[in-house]
Design a protein around this motif. Structure first.
Motif, mmCIF file in Angstrom:
data_model
loop_
_atom_site.group_PDB
_atom_site.id
_atom_site.type_symbol
_atom_site.label_atom_id
_atom_site.label_comp_id
_atom_site.label_asym_id
_atom_site.label_seq_id
_atom_site.Cartn_x
_atom_site.Cartn_y
_atom_site.Cartn_z
ATOM 1 N N VAL A 63 0.836 -1.205 0.000
ATOM 2 C CA VAL A 63 0.000 0.000 0.000
ATOM 3 C C VAL A 63 0.870 1.254 0.000
ATOM 4 C CG1 VAL A 63 -1.664 1.322 1.355
ATOM 5 C CG2 VAL A 63 -2.006 -1.121 1.024
ATOM 6 N N SER A 64 1.963 1.235 0.750
ATOM 7 C CA SER A 64 2.875 2.379 0.788
ATOM 8 C C SER A 64 3.516 2.628 -0.575
ATOM 9 C CB SER A 64 3.966 2.155 1.839
ATOM 10 O OG SER A 64 3.403 2.035 3.112
ATOM 11 N N VAL A 65 3.896 1.568 -1.255
ATOM 12 C CA VAL A 65 4.488 1.706 -2.587
ATOM 13 C C VAL A 65 3.461 2.283 -3.558
ATOM 14 C CG1 VAL A 65 5.400 0.394 -4.551
ATOM 15 C CG2 VAL A 65 6.231 -0.070 -2.241
ATOM 16 N N ILE A 66 2.228 1.812 -3.470
ATOM 17 C CA ILE A 66 1.163 2.347 -4.333
ATOM 18 C C ILE A 66 0.953 3.836 -4.062
ATOM 19 C CG2 ILE A 66 -1.322 2.263 -4.794
ATOM 20 C CD1 ILE A 66 -1.090 -0.810 -4.342
ATOM 21 N N LEU A 67 0.918 4.226 -2.792
ATOM 22 C CA LEU A 67 0.778 5.646 -2.457
ATOM 23 C C LEU A 67 1.938 6.461 -3.021
ATOM 24 C CD1 LEU A 67 -0.409 5.618 1.272
ATOM 25 C CD2 LEU A 67 -1.725 6.352 -0.711
ATOM 26 N N ALA A 68 3.143 5.967 -2.841
ATOM 27 C CA ALA A 68 4.329 6.707 -3.289
ATOM 28 C C ALA A 68 4.371 6.853 -4.805
ATOM 29 C CB ALA A 68 5.591 6.021 -2.791
ATOM 30 N N ASN A 69 3.912 5.836 -5.514
ATOM 31 C CA ASN A 69 3.997 5.876 -6.979
ATOM 32 C C ASN A 69 2.825 6.580 -7.654
ATOM 33 O OD1 ASN A 69 6.448 4.547 -7.066
ATOM 34 N ND2 ASN A 69 5.498 2.530 -7.157
ATOM 35 N N HIS A 70 1.666 6.620 -6.992
ATOM 36 C CA HIS A 70 0.478 7.129 -7.678
ATOM 37 C C HIS A 70 -0.163 8.362 -7.031
ATOM 38 C CE1 HIS A 70 0.477 3.717 -10.371
ATOM 39 N NE2 HIS A 70 0.607 2.911 -9.328
ATOM 40 N N ILE A 71 0.068 8.600 -5.772
ATOM 41 C CA ILE A 71 -0.604 9.702 -5.076
ATOM 42 C C ILE A 71 0.367 10.830 -4.733
ATOM 43 C CG2 ILE A 71 -1.966 10.353 -3.066
ATOM 44 C CD1 ILE A 71 -3.458 8.468 -4.958
ATOM 45 N N PHE A 72 1.469 10.483 -4.114
ATOM 46 C CA PHE A 72 2.407 11.502 -3.645
ATOM 47 C C PHE A 72 3.155 12.140 -4.809
ATOM 48 C CE2 PHE A 72 2.991 9.022 0.577
ATOM 49 C CZ PHE A 72 1.744 9.424 0.979
ATOM 50 N N LYS A 73 3.399 13.440 -4.680
ATOM 51 C CA LYS A 73 4.176 14.182 -5.668
ATOM 52 C C LYS A 73 5.362 14.820 -4.963
ATOM 53 C CE LYS A 73 0.628 15.466 -8.981
ATOM 54 N NZ LYS A 73 -0.070 16.581 -9.631
ATOM 55 N N ASP A 74 6.478 14.855 -5.656
ATOM 56 C CA ASP A 74 7.662 15.522 -5.130
ATOM 57 C C ASP A 74 7.534 17.000 -5.474
ATOM 58 O OD1 ASP A 74 10.099 16.025 -3.999
ATOM 59 O OD2 ASP A 74 11.248 15.354 -5.741
ATOM 60 N N MET A 75 7.334 17.806 -4.440
ATOM 61 C CA MET A 75 7.169 19.245 -4.677
ATOM 62 C C MET A 75 7.905 20.013 -3.594
ATOM 63 S SD MET A 75 3.213 19.764 -3.619
ATOM 64 C CE MET A 75 2.601 19.193 -2.054
ATOM 65 N N ASP A 76 8.365 21.170 -3.958
ATOM 66 C CA ASP A 76 9.064 22.040 -3.027
ATOM 67 C C ASP A 76 8.031 22.858 -2.258
ATOM 68 O OD1 ASP A 76 11.057 23.359 -1.704
ATOM 69 O OD2 ASP A 76 11.542 24.710 -3.368
ATOM 70 N N LEU A 77 8.085 22.818 -0.953
ATOM 71 C CA LEU A 77 7.125 23.570 -0.143
ATOM 72 C C LEU A 77 7.593 24.988 0.148
ATOM 73 C CD1 LEU A 77 6.054 20.813 2.379
ATOM 74 C CD2 LEU A 77 4.859 21.596 0.342
ATOM 75 N N ASP A 78 8.739 25.354 -0.369
ATOM 76 C CA ASP A 78 9.284 26.682 -0.149
ATOM 77 C C ASP A 78 8.489 27.714 -0.944
ATOM 78 O OD1 ASP A 78 10.952 28.621 0.778
ATOM 79 O OD2 ASP A 78 12.663 28.068 -0.463
ATOM 80 N N ASP A 79 8.260 28.885 -0.367
ATOM 81 C CA ASP A 79 7.507 29.946 -1.027
ATOM 82 C C ASP A 79 8.338 30.730 -2.026
ATOM 83 O OD1 ASP A 79 5.117 29.393 0.227
ATOM 84 O OD2 ASP A 79 5.513 30.739 1.910
ATOM 85 N N LYS A 80 9.629 30.504 -2.087
ATOM 86 C CA LYS A 80 10.481 31.232 -3.020
ATOM 87 C C LYS A 80 10.072 30.974 -4.463
ATOM 88 C CE LYS A 80 14.468 31.366 0.005
ATOM 89 N NZ LYS A 80 15.836 30.886 0.233
ATOM 90 N N GLU A 81 9.640 29.753 -4.738
ATOM 91 C CA GLU A 81 9.197 29.419 -6.092
ATOM 92 C C GLU A 81 7.980 30.255 -6.478
ATOM 93 O OE1 GLU A 81 7.005 25.690 -8.194
ATOM 94 O OE2 GLU A 81 8.715 25.201 -6.912
ATOM 95 N N ASP A 82 7.052 30.461 -5.545
ATOM 96 C CA ASP A 82 5.874 31.274 -5.806
ATOM 97 C C ASP A 82 6.238 32.733 -6.040
ATOM 98 O OD1 ASP A 82 4.241 29.069 -5.536
ATOM 99 O OD2 ASP A 82 3.795 29.441 -3.430
ATOM 100 N N GLU A 83 7.237 33.231 -5.307
ATOM 101 C CA GLU A 83 7.647 34.618 -5.470
ATOM 102 C C GLU A 83 8.281 34.839 -6.836
ATOM 103 O OE1 GLU A 83 10.247 35.382 -2.204
ATOM 104 O OE2 GLU A 83 8.662 35.205 -0.708
ATOM 105 N N ILE A 84 9.020 33.847 -7.322
ATOM 106 C CA ILE A 84 9.676 33.962 -8.633
ATOM 107 C C ILE A 84 8.616 33.923 -9.740
ATOM 108 C CG2 ILE A 84 11.211 32.802 -10.244
ATOM 109 C CD1 ILE A 84 12.825 31.847 -7.773
ATOM 110 N N ASN A 85 7.664 32.984 -9.617
ATOM 111 C CA ASN A 85 6.627 32.833 -10.640
ATOM 112 C C ASN A 85 5.529 33.877 -10.533
ATOM 113 O OD1 ASN A 85 7.957 30.595 -11.672
ATOM 114 N ND2 ASN A 85 6.822 29.170 -10.379
ATOM 115 N N GLY A 86 5.340 34.440 -9.341
ATOM 116 C CA GLY A 86 4.222 35.343 -9.100
ATOM 117 C C GLY A 86 4.461 36.694 -9.591
#
Length: 86
Positions: A63-86
């Motif tokens: 079940v953990s492997v299924i979650l990791a491969n199909h549900i979870f996304k690797d994303m940066d939680l830092d707000d710096k990315e939003d400031e650059i794109n915003g």
């Protein structure tokens, strides 16, 4: 991915994790208690012990492997990315 999308994804991951937990608990109950009347033994240990312990452990890994491969996304939680794109 903007801040709102990040929170939606984090919420989706949290909800999927709760659902996965419930599924593993149901599996544990069925594998352990559901097989209690079965008279099969391995190494003088009843089948329900193997299914309830080792089986549940292996199922939780799957079940953990299924979650990791199909549900979870690797994303940066830092707000710096939003400031650059915003």
């Amino acid at each position: 991915m903007d801040r709102k999308e990040k929170f939606k994804q984090a919420n989706r991951e949290a909800n999927a994790t709760w659902l996965a937990l419930l599924i593993v608990i149901v599996f544990w109950c069925v594998a352990g208690f559901g097989l209690a009347d079965v008279k099969v033994e391995f190494f003088q240990t009843p089948l329900w012990v193997w299914a309830g312990c080792i089986g549940t452990w292996l199922f939780a890994i799957a079940v953990s492997v299924i979650l990791a491969n199909h549900i979870f996304k690797d994303m940066d939680l830092d707000d710096k990315e939003d400031e650059i794109n915003g």
